[in-house]
Design an enzyme around this catalytic site. Structure first.
Site, PDB file in Angstrom:
ATOM      1  N   SER A 122      67.354  54.340 -17.243  1.00 39.94           N
ATOM      2  CA  SER A 122      66.729  53.295 -18.048  1.00 39.94           C
ATOM      3  C   SER A 122      67.783  52.247 -18.396  1.00 39.94           C
ATOM      4  CB  SER A 122      66.129  53.886 -19.331  1.00 39.94           C
ATOM      5  OG  SER A 122      65.210  54.915 -19.032  1.00 39.94           O
ATOM      6  N   HIS A 127      69.586  37.890 -20.905  1.00 44.68           N
ATOM      7  CA  HIS A 127      70.233  36.735 -20.300  1.00 44.68           C
ATOM      8  C   HIS A 127      69.802  35.498 -21.089  1.00 44.68           C
ATOM      9  CE1 HIS A 127      71.348  39.206 -16.838  1.00 44.68           C
ATOM     10  NE2 HIS A 127      70.103  39.647 -16.842  1.00 44.68           N
ATOM     11  N   CYS A 150      62.374  55.377 -18.906  1.00 48.00           N
ATOM     12  CA  CYS A 150      61.677  56.501 -18.274  1.00 48.00           C
ATOM     13  C   CYS A 150      61.560  57.614 -19.307  1.00 48.00           C
ATOM     14  CB  CYS A 150      62.443  57.007 -17.057  1.00 48.00           C
ATOM     15  SG  CYS A 150      62.439  55.882 -15.653  1.00 48.00           S
TER      16      CYS A 150
END
Length: 275
Positions: A122, A127, A150
């Site tokens: 995971s 950004h 997950c």
């Protein structure tokens, strides 16, 4: 009005929960910068406010909220602007997990920041994208955050915190569940929780501030919500001064440019301004 999320009885699984749950949070901050000096000052302000150190702190808090363990952090400030962070995470403690990575060497000069946090199967990433219009006085700051997990941990738990962590005029939020897991009888499960809308996980006081549009594909477990701030106060969009320094005509023209910018981002298409 979106209904509240329902509690659901835990299902016994055959093995590890293989479902992948991904939350993509995309936000925009709009500002009017009249001169080149104002634009440069705004970009410098954004780079300082959302540098890699602060972004790393935000992502670490996200990991804590969803109950994940941070395994690795990678971050970078960019020239001339922008930043990224990636965090690797795991659902549970990992034996002999690697220590957080050291920051990458960066060239001299002011830098934006990037951060990546890694998890076991995971991850969380952010950004940033400061930019401005080449001719008019519009500057825009965009941040993209992805939380992919997950197992049983859910990225939706951190949505309220993410919204409060940024000064947001426009939000685009996507959530998708991929793959399948199995119960103890081998029956496939393609989703392990009830959801009718991302709005179920947005605090009521936030929903009261935004106009929202949902586009959901329930059979594919894809959920999409767009949000635009309802209240418009010109002073909140002027960098370094207030509207009292503008003539009434300047106020109207600037307000029109800002509203058009927000509408274009919200609806995803260019619009021709009326004369």
């Amino acid at each position: 009005m979106a209904r509240k999320p329902e509690t659901r009885r835990r299902v016994k699984l055959h093995g590890f929960n293989n479902l992948t749950k991904t939350l993509s949070f995309n936000m925009y901050d709009i500002c009017y910068t009249k001169t080149k000096e104002e634009r440069e000052a705004y970009i410098e302000y954004i780079d300082e406010q959302y540098n890699s150190e602060r972004l790393t702190g935000i992502l670490r808090t996200v990991a804590e909220i969803i109950g994940a363990h941070v395994l690795n952090v990678a971050k970078q400030d960019y020239v001339p602007q922008g930043a990224s962070v990636t965090v690797l995470i795991s659902e549970g403690p990992v034996v002999e997990a690697p220590a957080p990575a050291e920051p990458l060497d960066a060239p001299a000069g002011p830098l934006p920041a990037a951060v990546v946090i890694s998890l076991d199967k995971s991850h969380i990433t952010v950004h940033t994208y400061p930019e401005y219009h080449p001719d008019e006085g519009i500057s825009t700051f965009r941040a993209d955050i992805d939380v992919s997990t997950c197992g049983e941990i859910s990225p939706l738990k951190a949505l309220g915190f993410l919204i409060h962590s940024f000064d947001t005029d426009i939000m685009t939020i996507d959530y998708r569940v991929r793959g399948f897991t199995r119960d103890i009888k081998g029956r496939k499960l393609f989703i392990d929780h009830d959801i009718s809308s991302i709005q179920n996980y947005i605090p009521d006081e936030v929903k009261a501030q935004y106009d929202m549009i949902d586009v959901n594909v329930y059979q594919e477990h894809i959920f999409h919500t767009k949000c635009k701030l309802r209240q418009f106060e010109l002073d909140n969009y002027l960098f370094g001064y207030t509207k009292e320094k503008l003539t009434p005509e300047e106020q109207r023209n600037i307000a029109a440019q800002l509203r058009e910018e927000m509408d274009e981002i919200f609806y995803g298409q260019n619009m021709k301004r009326k004369p």
